[in-house]
Design a protein around this motif. Structure first.
Motif, PDB file in Angstrom:
ATOM      1  N   LEU A   1       0.844  -1.195   0.000  1.00 25.44           N
ATOM      2  CA  LEU A   1       0.000   0.000   0.000  1.00 25.44           C
ATOM      3  C   LEU A   1       0.876   1.239   0.000  1.00 25.44           C
ATOM      4  O   LEU A   1       1.936   1.271   0.640  1.00 25.44           O
ATOM      5  CB  LEU A   1      -0.893   0.046   1.248  1.00 25.44           C
ATOM      6  N   LYS A   2       0.422   2.269  -0.675  1.00 25.45           N
ATOM      7  CA  LYS A   2       1.015   3.602  -0.565  1.00 25.45           C
ATOM      8  C   LYS A   2      -0.057   4.541  -0.044  1.00 25.45           C
ATOM      9  O   LYS A   2      -1.078   4.753  -0.693  1.00 25.45           O
ATOM     10  CB  LYS A   2       1.532   4.088  -1.920  1.00 25.45           C
ATOM     11  N   ASP A   3       0.158   5.064   1.152  1.00 20.42           N
ATOM     12  CA  ASP A   3      -0.831   5.942   1.795  1.00 20.42           C
ATOM     13  C   ASP A   3      -2.215   5.308   1.789  1.00 20.42           C
ATOM     14  O   ASP A   3      -3.233   5.966   1.520  1.00 20.42           O
ATOM     15  CB  ASP A   3      -0.867   7.307   1.109  1.00 20.42           C
ATOM     16  N   GLY A   4      -2.251   4.001   2.058  1.00 17.96           N
ATOM     17  CA  GLY A   4      -3.513   3.283   2.177  1.00 17.96           C
ATOM     18  C   GLY A   4      -4.085   2.787   0.868  1.00 17.96           C
ATOM     19  O   GLY A   4      -5.119   2.109   0.873  1.00 17.96           O
ATOM     20  N   LYS A   5      -3.457   3.079  -0.239  1.00 20.74           N
ATOM     21  CA  LYS A   5      -3.966   2.677  -1.554  1.00 20.74           C
ATOM     22  C   LYS A   5      -3.171   1.483  -2.069  1.00 20.74           C
ATOM     23  O   LYS A   5      -1.940   1.507  -2.093  1.00 20.74           O
ATOM     24  CB  LYS A   5      -3.881   3.844  -2.540  1.00 20.74           C
ATOM     25  N   LEU A   6      -3.878   0.459  -2.529  1.00 22.32           N
ATOM     26  CA  LEU A   6      -3.228  -0.736  -3.042  1.00 22.32           C
ATOM     27  C   LEU A   6      -2.500  -0.429  -4.351  1.00 22.32           C
ATOM     28  O   LEU A   6      -3.067   0.124  -5.282  1.00 22.32           O
ATOM     29  CB  LEU A   6      -4.264  -1.841  -3.267  1.00 22.32           C
ATOM     30  N   ILE A   7      -1.219  -0.829  -4.405  1.00 21.72           N
ATOM     31  CA  ILE A   7      -0.405  -0.642  -5.606  1.00 21.72           C
ATOM     32  C   ILE A   7      -0.197  -1.958  -6.328  1.00 21.72           C
ATOM     33  O   ILE A   7      -0.276  -2.030  -7.558  1.00 21.72           O
ATOM     34  CB  ILE A   7       0.969  -0.041  -5.239  1.00 21.72           C
TER      35      ILE A   7
ATOM     36  N   TYR B   1       8.545  -8.027  -6.545  1.00 22.56           N
ATOM     37  CA  TYR B   1       7.606  -7.444  -7.497  1.00 22.56           C
ATOM     38  C   TYR B   1       6.892  -6.236  -6.896  1.00 22.56           C
ATOM     39  O   TYR B   1       6.766  -5.185  -7.545  1.00 22.56           O
ATOM     40  CB  TYR B   1       6.584  -8.491  -7.947  1.00 22.56           C
ATOM     41  N   CYS B   2       6.414  -6.368  -5.653  1.00 23.08           N
ATOM     42  CA  CYS B   2       5.686  -5.264  -5.012  1.00 23.08           C
ATOM     43  C   CYS B   2       6.580  -4.032  -4.857  1.00 23.08           C
ATOM     44  O   CYS B   2       6.151  -2.895  -5.118  1.00 23.08           O
ATOM     45  CB  CYS B   2       5.149  -5.716  -3.660  1.00 23.08           C
ATOM     46  N   LEU B   3       7.806  -4.247  -4.434  1.00 22.34           N
ATOM     47  CA  LEU B   3       8.733  -3.118  -4.274  1.00 22.34           C
ATOM     48  C   LEU B   3       9.030  -2.464  -5.622  1.00 22.34           C
ATOM     49  O   LEU B   3       9.107  -1.234  -5.730  1.00 22.34           O
ATOM     50  CB  LEU B   3      10.024  -3.597  -3.622  1.00 22.34           C
ATOM     51  N   LYS B   4       9.182  -3.274  -6.657  1.00 24.38           N
ATOM     52  CA  LYS B   4       9.443  -2.741  -7.990  1.00 24.38           C
ATOM     53  C   LYS B   4       8.277  -1.893  -8.479  1.00 24.38           C
ATOM     54  O   LYS B   4       8.473  -0.817  -9.055  1.00 24.38           O
ATOM     55  CB  LYS B   4       9.707  -3.899  -8.960  1.00 24.38           C
ATOM     56  N   GLN B   5       7.048  -2.387  -8.246  1.00 24.34           N
ATOM     57  CA  GLN B   5       5.871  -1.618  -8.669  1.00 24.34           C
ATOM     58  C   GLN B   5       5.774  -0.292  -7.934  1.00 24.34           C
ATOM     59  O   GLN B   5       5.313   0.707  -8.486  1.00 24.34           O
ATOM     60  CB  GLN B   5       4.593  -2.442  -8.446  1.00 24.34           C
TER      61      GLN B   5
ATOM     62  N   GLY C   1       8.396   1.283  -6.828  1.00 25.15           N
ATOM     63  CA  GLY C   1       9.584   2.061  -7.151  1.00 25.15           C
ATOM     64  C   GLY C   1      10.442   2.373  -5.951  1.00 25.15           C
ATOM     65  O   GLY C   1      11.073   3.440  -5.882  1.00 25.15           O
ATOM     66  N   ILE C   2      10.484   1.436  -4.992  1.00 31.80           N
ATOM     67  CA  ILE C   2      11.210   1.683  -3.739  1.00 31.80           C
ATOM     68  C   ILE C   2      12.036   0.455  -3.361  1.00 31.80           C
ATOM     69  O   ILE C   2      11.961  -0.596  -4.001  1.00 31.80           O
ATOM     70  CB  ILE C   2      10.239   2.010  -2.585  1.00 31.80           C
ATOM     71  N   THR C   3      12.802   0.590  -2.295  1.00 28.32           N
ATOM     72  CA  THR C   3      13.496  -0.529  -1.664  1.00 28.32           C
ATOM     73  C   THR C   3      12.877  -0.782  -0.301  1.00 28.32           C
ATOM     74  O   THR C   3      12.055   0.017   0.185  1.00 28.32           O
ATOM     75  CB  THR C   3      14.994  -0.230  -1.493  1.00 28.32           C
ATOM     76  N   LEU C   4      13.298  -1.854   0.352  1.00 32.56           N
ATOM     77  CA  LEU C   4      12.768  -2.158   1.689  1.00 32.56           C
ATOM     78  C   LEU C   4      13.065  -1.051   2.693  1.00 32.56           C
ATOM     79  O   LEU C   4      12.317  -0.860   3.654  1.00 32.56           O
ATOM     80  CB  LEU C   4      13.346  -3.478   2.188  1.00 32.56           C
ATOM     81  N   LYS C   5      14.151  -0.310   2.483  1.00 32.00           N
ATOM     82  CA  LYS C   5      14.493   0.770   3.414  1.00 32.00           C
ATOM     83  C   LYS C   5      13.423   1.848   3.448  1.00 32.00           C
ATOM     84  O   LYS C   5      13.297   2.575   4.441  1.00 32.00           O
ATOM     85  CB  LYS C   5      15.836   1.385   3.023  1.00 32.00           C
ATOM     86  N   GLU C   6      12.668   1.954   2.377  1.00 30.00           N
ATOM     87  CA  GLU C   6      11.638   2.992   2.301  1.00 30.00           C
ATOM     88  C   GLU C   6      10.273   2.511   2.778  1.00 30.00           C
ATOM     89  O   GLU C   6       9.309   3.277   2.749  1.00 30.00           O
ATOM     90  CB  GLU C   6      11.540   3.496   0.861  1.00 30.00           C
ATOM     91  N   VAL C   7      10.152   1.258   3.207  1.00 31.67           N
ATOM     92  CA  VAL C   7       8.901   0.728   3.743  1.00 31.67           C
ATOM     93  C   VAL C   7       8.806   1.087   5.224  1.00 31.67           C
ATOM     94  O   VAL C   7       9.728   0.820   5.996  1.00 31.67           O
ATOM     95  CB  VAL C   7       8.841  -0.798   3.555  1.00 31.67           C
TER      96      VAL C   7
ATOM     97  N   TRP D   1      -3.866  -7.093 -10.161  1.00 34.52           N
ATOM     98  CA  TRP D   1      -2.817  -6.455  -9.373  1.00 34.52           C
ATOM     99  C   TRP D   1      -1.441  -7.092  -9.575  1.00 34.52           C
ATOM    100  O   TRP D   1      -0.486  -6.724  -8.896  1.00 34.52           O
ATOM    101  CB  TRP D   1      -3.189  -6.483  -7.894  1.00 34.52           C
ATOM    102  N   GLY D   2      -1.348  -8.058 -10.478  1.00 32.11           N
ATOM    103  CA  GLY D   2      -0.096  -8.778 -10.679  1.00 32.11           C
ATOM    104  C   GLY D   2       0.706  -8.249 -11.852  1.00 32.11           C
ATOM    105  O   GLY D   2       0.401  -7.204 -12.434  1.00 32.11           O
ATOM    106  N   PRO D   3       1.749  -8.989 -12.244  1.00 31.95           N
ATOM    107  CA  PRO D   3       2.656  -8.538 -13.298  1.00 31.95           C
ATOM    108  C   PRO D   3       1.978  -8.329 -14.649  1.00 31.95           C
ATOM    109  O   PRO D   3       1.054  -9.058 -15.028  1.00 31.95           O
ATOM    110  CB  PRO D   3       3.674  -9.676 -13.389  1.00 31.95           C
ATOM    111  N   GLU D   4       2.467  -7.328 -15.369  1.00 35.72           N
ATOM    112  CA  GLU D   4       2.026  -7.014 -16.729  1.00 35.72           C
ATOM    113  C   GLU D   4       3.272  -6.937 -17.604  1.00 35.72           C
ATOM    114  O   GLU D   4       4.349  -6.575 -17.125  1.00 35.72           O
ATOM    115  CB  GLU D   4       1.270  -5.688 -16.742  1.00 35.72           C
ATOM    116  N   TYR D   5       3.138  -7.276 -18.882  1.00 36.99           N
ATOM    117  CA  TYR D   5       4.313  -7.396 -19.743  1.00 36.99           C
ATOM    118  C   TYR D   5       4.164  -6.516 -20.978  1.00 36.99           C
ATOM    119  O   TYR D   5       3.071  -6.330 -21.507  1.00 36.99           O
ATOM    120  CB  TYR D   5       4.527  -8.863 -20.135  1.00 36.99           C
ATOM    121  N   THR D   6       5.292  -5.982 -21.427  1.00 36.32           N
ATOM    122  CA  THR D   6       5.299  -5.075 -22.582  1.00 36.32           C
ATOM    123  C   THR D   6       5.257  -5.876 -23.884  1.00 36.32           C
ATOM    124  O   THR D   6       5.539  -7.078 -23.919  1.00 36.32           O
ATOM    125  CB  THR D   6       6.569  -4.219 -22.586  1.00 36.32           C
TER     126      THR D   6
END
Length: 575
Positions: free
Chosen positions: A18-24, A56-60, A62-68, A362-367
């Motif tokens: 979640l980012k500010d309560g919103k599912l990413i 995958y969640c961290l990549k979506q 755009g952060i690392t665990l340090k920012e959680v 909410w899962g992976p998407e591919y180009t």
């Protein structure tokens, strides 16, 4: 603020962020590591983290665990450890040993350190398993207040939860305790009937073929029965949950030996399955009725693995107790990672801002580049089709089975139009072909239709629309006058586990079905999961491998269309 929710304690390992309560993002580990249920269920591996899902969640985000800021893990190990002290759980081997419990506890406690070693610097929380289930359904629902009910195998000590959700709070009002477990009952009964412990869906499908037989109903009530308002009993001395291969007491109760997977299915097996379904429905109605009496709220949120029983969910709708029903697409343990994150955001941090979850993607998407690279790697000839929805509708009409791979992968056990196998619902033989040749599964198992939202009530008896129908979580009777038009998606009892398809949540899939409607006059397609005795495909490589291995006619992946080079002419229906 970023909050990461993680589940790996039992099975269906997953991660959500979640980012500010919103599912990413949210994903189940099995889709990424290709192991059914993510991992084996053992005492020594509750700390086997879903590392691919976390990555995958961290990549979506755009952060690392340090920012959680917070991590929630969907178990309370202190409560679980206390179970061996409860006398009626340990006598006659119904629970397990203190040594085993402490081993499980110590392995669970390793989780926080593992995250610290990976760079996490925020606050870590163990959260009650059933609260995570309940939170996964209530907090993303459209309701500010709801009756919340959870049914599964076990949380820590409890097997059900009745709760009252209001605002940012979720308060427990009633529980049932092990060994009275609907989830464990269905697991072992599935094995007794010749399937695996994960095959409750097969038993539910089989139940429709069995007659109501008083002998088997009374036998089942020796095992499972209501015990007062909101309470039920499972006889642990008959079920012997901790002795997985001991079916001796069950064989005495039903006066028949355990069916082996190679044995034929007999009428008695169908009647036992029907009895199990019927008595389970009675127990479930007792629990939700009691929960309603205690909350007075006619909005219902369901969660837990037993909430996948779409037949029982229909019985709840028919009871008239509730005006609204909400179930997330992953009511099983895979959804507890989402619930753990929501528990932190709402219940712990007292945030009232709500994030409604209206779809499963909410899962992976591919180009296109990734898709084309996979096709080239596998030396497949392909055609780029700009209006691929129209083309696939035509192929389905012609009798082809099409692997449909689009957009982001679904969360939960159902394929909902992004990782699906699609076929024509108008021909009964299509069901037989899918079961025998493509899916390699039992003939008695039904297939579901994906139907346009505006046309659903023309074909099915729907008392009121619920989001659970968006995720194939409720069965509805097909109207008698139209059943002959769609025999491939009508179960033996005249019902279908439908998926309502909405333009706003999946416009491409909606467009495909709309094109099929214009071609045939039928506003639905047969939809089953894109897999063959494996987790649902996730990546283009997964899709290609299953497409080539199984007897699938075409693969529609993005705007790329591929005809199976192994496709035989007799696979195509000549109309």
């Amino acid at each position: 603020m970023y909050i990461l929710g993680v589940n790996s304690v039992y099975h269906e390992s997953s991660a959500s962020i979640l980012k500010d309560g919103k599912l990413i993002a949210a994903v189940e580990e099995e889709r990424l590591n290709r192991k059914k249920h993510g991992k084996e269920l053992r005492l020594d591996n509750p700390n086997e983290l879903p590392l691919r899902s976390i990555e995958y969640c961290l990549k979506q985000a755009g952060i690392t665990l340090k920012e959680v800021s917070h991590i929630g893990f969907s178990i309370n190990p202190e409560r679980r450890l206390s179970t061996y002290l409860i006398k009626d759980m340990v006598e006659e081997g119904n629970w397990g040993s203190e040594e085993g419990e402490r081993f499980f506890y110590e392995n669970t406690l390793k989780v926080e350190k593992q995250f610290r070693d990976m760079g996490f610097q925020g606050e870590f929380h163990f959260i009650d398993h059933h609260l995570c289930h309940g939170a996964s359904s209530f907090f993303p629902s459209p309701f500010n207040e709801a009756t919340v009910v959870v049914f599964d195998g076990i949380g820590e000590t409890a097997t059900t939860l009745s709760a009252h959700g209001k605002g940012h709070e979720l308060k427990c009002i009633e529980e049932n305790l092990y060994p009275s477990s609907l989830g464990f009952l269905w697991e072992k009964m599935s094995e007794y009937l010749g399937f695996s412990e994960y095959d409750a869906c097969k038993v539910m499908g089989l139940a429709a073929y069995g007659d109501i037989d008083d002998y088997y109903i009374e036998a089942m009530r020796k095992i499972l029965r209501n015990e007062g308002t909101g309470k039920f009993i499972v006889d642990g001395n008959i079920m012997r949950f901790r002795y997985k291969q001991d079916f001796s007491k069950l064989e005495e109760v039903f006066q028949t030996a355990r069916r082996l997977p190679s044995d034929p299915l007999m009428d008695m097996h169908k009647k036992i399955a029907r009895a199990l379904q019927k008595v389970t429905e009675d127990v479930i109605l007792n629990i939700v009725s009691d929960a309603y009496e205690k909350t007075g709220c006619r909005n219902l949120c369901l969660a837990g693995g037993v909430a996948l029983n779409c037949v029982a969910n229909r019985k709840i709708l028919d009871s008239g107790l509730f005006d609204n029903l909400y179930i997330i697409p992953a009511p099983h343990d895979g959804g507890t990672s989402l619930g753990a994150a929501y528990m932190i955001w709402h219940a712990l941090l007292s945030n009232t801002k709500r994030d409604r979850v209206e779809h499963a993607y909410w899962g992976p998407e591919y180009t296109d580049q990734e898709i084309e690279a996979a096709l080239r790697k596998n030396e497949l000839n392909y055609e780029i089709v700009p209006e691929i929805e129209r083309k696939v509708a035509e192929l389905i009409k012609e009798g082809n089975i099409v692997g449909w791979f689009q957009g982001a992968m679904e969360l939960g056990p159902r394929a909902l139009g992004n990782r699906s196998l699609l076929a024509d619902p108008r021909y009964r033989e299509m069901r037989e072909r899918l079961n025998r040749v493509v899916k390699n599964r039992e003939d008695f198992r039904p297939f579901a239709p994906s139907v346009l939202e505006e046309e659903a009530t023309r074909f099915f008896e729907i008392p009121f629309l619920t989001n659970a129908s968006d995720f194939m979580l409720v069965t509805y009777p097909a109207k008698e006058e139209v059943q002959h038009l769609i025999p491939a998606v009508i179960h033996v009892d005249g019902t279908s586990r439908i998926q309502i398809v909405k333009k706003k949540t999946n416009p491409r899939y909606y467009s495909l079905i709309q094109h099929f409607y214009r071609l045939t006059g039928i506003p639905m397609v047969l939809n089953t999961s894109f897999n063959d005795r494996e987790p649902i495909v996730c990546s283009p490589e997964d899709a290609i491998h299953t497409f080539l291995r199984a007897n699938i006619d075409y693969l529609a992946i993005g705007n790329y269309l591929v005809m199976n080079p192994n496709r035989s002419k007799e696979n195509k229906r000549n109309d």
